[in-house]
Design an enzyme around this catalytic site. Sequence first.
Site, PDB file in Angstrom:
ATOM      1  N   ASP A 178      10.331  66.288 -16.209  1.00 12.78           N
ATOM      2  CA  ASP A 178      11.364  67.097 -15.561  1.00 12.78           C
ATOM      3  C   ASP A 178      11.460  66.667 -14.095  1.00 12.78           C
ATOM      4  O   ASP A 178      10.692  67.121 -13.243  1.00 12.78           O
ATOM      5  CB  ASP A 178      10.959  68.577 -15.682  1.00 12.78           C
ATOM      6  CG  ASP A 178      11.973  69.517 -15.060  1.00 12.78           C
ATOM      7  OD1 ASP A 178      12.840  69.053 -14.309  1.00 12.78           O
ATOM      8  OD2 ASP A 178      11.870  70.733 -15.330  1.00 12.78           O
ATOM      9  N   HIS A 194      20.993  44.753  -0.944  1.00 13.72           N
ATOM     10  CA  HIS A 194      21.890  45.394  -1.904  1.00 13.72           C
ATOM     11  C   HIS A 194      23.045  44.478  -2.295  1.00 13.72           C
ATOM     12  O   HIS A 194      23.607  44.599  -3.352  1.00 13.72           O
ATOM     13  CB  HIS A 194      22.530  46.643  -1.261  1.00 13.72           C
ATOM     14  CG  HIS A 194      21.793  47.912  -1.549  1.00 13.72           C
ATOM     15  ND1 HIS A 194      21.946  48.584  -2.735  1.00 13.72           N
ATOM     16  CD2 HIS A 194      20.927  48.639  -0.832  1.00 13.72           C
ATOM     17  CE1 HIS A 194      21.201  49.663  -2.706  1.00 13.72           C
ATOM     18  NE2 HIS A 194      20.568  49.722  -1.570  1.00 13.72           N
ATOM     19  N   LYS A 226      14.438  60.873   0.196  1.00 13.42           N
ATOM     20  CA  LYS A 226      15.319  60.484  -0.918  1.00 13.42           C
ATOM     21  C   LYS A 226      14.912  59.104  -1.432  1.00 13.42           C
ATOM     22  O   LYS A 226      14.886  58.843  -2.631  1.00 13.42           O
ATOM     23  CB  LYS A 226      16.780  60.491  -0.456  1.00 13.42           C
ATOM     24  CG  LYS A 226      17.795  60.265  -1.555  1.00 13.42           C
ATOM     25  CD  LYS A 226      18.115  58.817  -1.841  1.00 13.42           C
ATOM     26  CE  LYS A 226      19.177  58.671  -2.921  1.00 13.42           C
ATOM     27  NZ  LYS A 226      19.435  57.274  -3.298  1.00 13.42           N
ATOM     28  N   GLU A 260      20.606  52.820  -9.692  1.00 13.69           N
ATOM     29  CA  GLU A 260      20.873  52.220  -8.372  1.00 13.69           C
ATOM     30  C   GLU A 260      20.267  50.826  -8.271  1.00 13.69           C
ATOM     31  O   GLU A 260      19.075  50.639  -8.532  1.00 13.69           O
ATOM     32  CB  GLU A 260      20.290  53.133  -7.272  1.00 13.69           C
ATOM     33  CG  GLU A 260      20.628  52.667  -5.873  1.00 13.69           C
ATOM     34  CD  GLU A 260      20.144  53.638  -4.790  1.00 13.69           C
ATOM     35  OE1 GLU A 260      20.036  54.850  -5.055  1.00 13.69           O
ATOM     36  OE2 GLU A 260      19.862  53.162  -3.677  1.00 13.69           O
TER      37      GLU A 260
HETATM   38  C1  MEV Z   1      18.939  54.615  -0.592  1.00 10.00           C
HETATM   39  O1  MEV Z   1      19.041  55.005  -1.931  1.00 10.00           O
HETATM   40  C2  MEV Z   1      17.595  55.047  -0.026  1.00 10.00           C
HETATM   41  C3  MEV Z   1      17.404  54.757   1.462  1.00 10.00           C
HETATM   42  O2  MEV Z   1      18.454  55.341   2.214  1.00 10.00           O
HETATM   43  C4  MEV Z   1      16.071  55.355   1.858  1.00 10.00           C
HETATM   44  C5  MEV Z   1      15.806  55.330   3.352  1.00 10.00           C
HETATM   45  O3  MEV Z   1      16.743  55.342   4.142  1.00 10.00           O
HETATM   46  O4  MEV Z   1      14.597  55.348   3.700  1.00 10.00           O
HETATM   47  C6  MEV Z   1      17.428  53.277   1.751  1.00 10.00           C
END
Ligand code: MEV
Length: 421
Positions: free
Chosen positions: A278, A376, A262, A84
Amino acid sequence: MEKNEKTSQIPGFYKLPIEKRRSIVKDFANLSDQDFNVFSEQMNIDLADRMIENVLGTFEIPFGIALNFRIDNKDVLIPMVVEESSVVAAASNAAKIARIHGGFKTSVSDPIMIGQIQVLDIPDLVHAAEEIIELKQNLLQIANEQDKILVNLGGGAKDVEVRILNSPLGAMIVLHLLVDVRDAMGANAVNTMVEALAPIVQEITKGKVRLKILSNLADRRIATATAIFDREKMGGEEAVDAFLESYTLATIDPYRAATHNKGIMNGIDAVLIATGNDFRAVEAGAHAYAARNGQYTSLTRYWKDGSGNLIGEIELPVAVGIVGGAGSIHPKAILCKRIMGIKSADDLSRSIASLGLAQNFAAVFALSTVGIQKGHMSLHAKNIAMMAGAKDTEIDKVAAQLVKEGKIRLDRAKEILKTLK
Ligand code: MEV
């Protein structure tokens, strides 16, 4: 920083040619040209064939390095393997802001993993539970006979706990074997021990043993990291408040907490992969830990200090190893560990926690100000340009035009590309 100490702060690193970047990292980590050649080579297909089944080849993912990390008063370069865009840059930027107030301070608990033995159909649960505790030392001795090397290193089975759980099948006992796995991830050691104990536990309880396996909720193997993020660098009091407002949603809402966590795992998984660990195990443990109080929530906490700076803290289970497993045979993973200069699984856990916090700070900071799309945009535009068929210098030209127009779309990229032909 002490004079002559190596620094992970390397201005303009991203603008350097790849060869120059490699040579800087090689020097930082005291590696030879020969060592570093591993990064130019593909994994040996025979090695891949021994690692998993039905192998057809190997699969490449970009490998980059996170800069600016200062962890417990030492500069560290953190290898990241991730597909990413913006993840590596975001972590490096966050670490740069954390550096102003000394970087990350970490802690780790003993490397204790839990092995579970599930026992059903027990005639007298309370008596069985008492018997297990009574015979604890025998059980520990038998467990430790399975791994003399671990015991000689100061690890091994340390304790036994008994839980009685109700289920639709009736009440059952779940025995927890607590094992200090030292510098290993520990799955093999723990699984061998619980399998060896199973028949004995069955005899003691007069029940029926079913599952015997490690738990990935490694809540006795916790790493923490804290850092101070400079208020002025963040843009002043309003920016800190905006950050706290955004963060608060992750503390109360599982829908947001999942995305928030995430983002943490974006960084953590990347270093886990780079070091041959892992990542599914750590992911599972992290998310289960985030729900430990009955509601899934944020793995990080933030608040303001007396000067209005933002303090961030992360706490999560980190079941990782530096010996055994894929990380000991994968040549690039071996080298990544050398780049980090880690001597123990503890060292690795400290970097993992710091990276997770940095990654989270960067995401929430971007989200509470300009949003993440701006950051991004240019890398995403390059990917779209390549998807449209742009090659070499065309890639940057198409991407620049897409960003200028604010429309990062494949159809538009194709049109722009046509005008360049
Ligand atoms: C994207 O890979 C991760 C985010 O969505 C994390 C977040 O929202 O805190 C930018």
